[in-house]
Write a protein that holds these residues in place. Structure first.
Motif, PDB file in Angstrom:
ATOM      1  N   UNK A   1       0.828  -1.209   0.000  1.00 10.92           N
ATOM      2  CA  UNK A   1       0.000   0.000   0.000  1.00 10.92           C
ATOM      3  C   UNK A   1       0.860   1.255   0.000  1.00 10.92           C
ATOM      4  N   UNK A   2       1.892   1.260   0.846  1.00 11.93           N
ATOM      5  CA  UNK A   2       2.773   2.433   0.930  1.00 11.93           C
ATOM      6  C   UNK A   2       3.531   2.624  -0.379  1.00 11.93           C
ATOM      7  N   UNK A   3       4.076   1.527  -0.931  1.00 10.59           N
ATOM      8  CA  UNK A   3       4.849   1.631  -2.173  1.00 10.59           C
ATOM      9  C   UNK A   3       3.958   2.060  -3.342  1.00 10.59           C
ATOM     10  N   UNK A   4       2.737   1.526  -3.397  1.00 17.58           N
ATOM     11  CA  UNK A   4       1.829   1.907  -4.478  1.00 17.58           C
ATOM     12  C   UNK A   4       1.438   3.377  -4.369  1.00 17.58           C
ATOM     13  N   UNK A   5       1.148   3.838  -3.166  1.00 18.16           N
ATOM     14  CA  UNK A   5       0.792   5.248  -2.981  1.00 18.16           C
ATOM     15  C   UNK A   5       1.966   6.153  -3.312  1.00 18.16           C
TER      16      UNK A   5
END
Length: 323
Positions: A86-90
């Motif tokens: 989630x963090x990497x995608x955001x």
């Protein structure tokens, strides 16, 4: 770090661990919401308060983080791996969105991020084969770490507290680093910062992407908290709410988003005893803060402290001006 600030941080940490004791599930849920929105508001504060750019996409990044976490954990993937995704995608989407968007500035950037928020909402609502559409996703599991199960409300609160403290510590470290000083220089005078050799476009893009990643982290915590998400939870209204947290708390101050989130999330609950008047009282209090202290609650506190301090007179002016 001064001794007074260290004492304050220790007391604040103790207060976080003591706050839910003896409280019901709903109060603990409200406290969890406050900490989660504080994380999201800290990310927006990096974009707005330090890089000086207005973004209305924080709700969209919370939605991206929430849906990625929900889909992965419902498929059997552990929360730790899901939150990293989630963090990497955001962060990646923030870079892709920010690069063309930052060719415009200030309120023009706000319109670009507004369009992105609308786009994310439409995708979440219409791609029901993946997101469940308007019905949303139900039964999102809460993380389990060996013997520590966060299924009950109180253990999940302490799990959110740990995530909040780690995020706040990482943010404090970054703001004290050369990056933080570069962000401040970018906010104060971008032309001067550029003349000193600072790549203003790269630093602004980095601030936007990091703030987006923190929105994704907040969404990854929001999904298991409520265990149900739907597209209507991540619209423009939520972005404006997070923006209000940053401005009311104090844009450009470290503790500003935390105080602002407390005002926006906790104050309406404290005013419930007024029954139908609590929203009116809440709106009036926000207006009073904004009128008398545009710098927010932190700025208001600094003004009050300064009013009690004795004014120091310069020694070379005690005898008056002399030639």
């Amino acid at each position: 770090m001064t001794a007074l600030r260290l004492i304050f941080l220790v007391l604040f940490g103790l207060a976080l661990f003591i706050a839910p004791m003896g409280q019901g599930n709903y109060i603990i849920y409200v406290l969890c919401s406050w900490l989660i929105f504080s994380i999201s508001a800290m990310g927006l504060n990096l974009t707005l308060g330090y890089a000086g750019q207005i973004s209305l996409a924080q709700a969209a990044f919370m939605g991206i983080g929430a849906y990625i976490t929900a889909l992965l954990t419902m498929a059997g993937v552990h929360w730790m791996f899901a939150v990293i995704c989630s963090i990497c995608a955001s962060f990646g989407i923030g870079l892709v969105l920010g690069y063309p968007a930052l060719r415009v500035q200030h309120h023009f950037l706000a319109f670009v991020t507004l369009a992105f928020t609308t786009l994310v909402f439409l995708v979440l609502r219409n791609e029901d084969w993946l997101t469940g559409g308007s019905l949303g996703l139900v039964g999102i599991p809460r993380p389990v770490f060996g013997p520590f199960d966060t299924m009950k409300q109180l253990p999940f609160y302490y799990f959110v507290v740990v995530c909040f403290l780690i995020t706040a510590g990482a943010m404090a470290w970054m703001l004290q680093s050369p990056w933080g000083r570069a962000f401040k220089a970018l906010r104060e005078n971008p032309i001067r910062a550029n003349s000193l050799g600072l790549n203003t476009t790269r630093m602004t893009l980095l601030a936007f992407a990091i703030g987006s990643a923190m929105g994704g982290l907040a969404g990854a915590l929001q999904a298991p908290l409520v265990q149900f998400i739907e597209p209507g939870s991540f619209t423009l209204i939520l972005s404006l709410k997070i923006l209000l947290m940053v401005i009311v708390g104090g844009s450009g101050y470290f503790f500003g988003p935390i105080l602002g989130a407390g005002l926006v999330v906790l104050l309406p609950e404290l005013l419930r005893f007024t029954e139908g008047y609590y929203l009116i009282i809440y709106a009036l209090l926000v207006l009073v803060v904004m009128i008398f202290s545009p710098q927010g609650l932190i700025g208001l506190g600094q003004k009050l402290l300064a009013s009690f301090k004795p004014r120091e007179e310069r020694g070379d002016l005690k005898q008056g001006a002399q030639l």
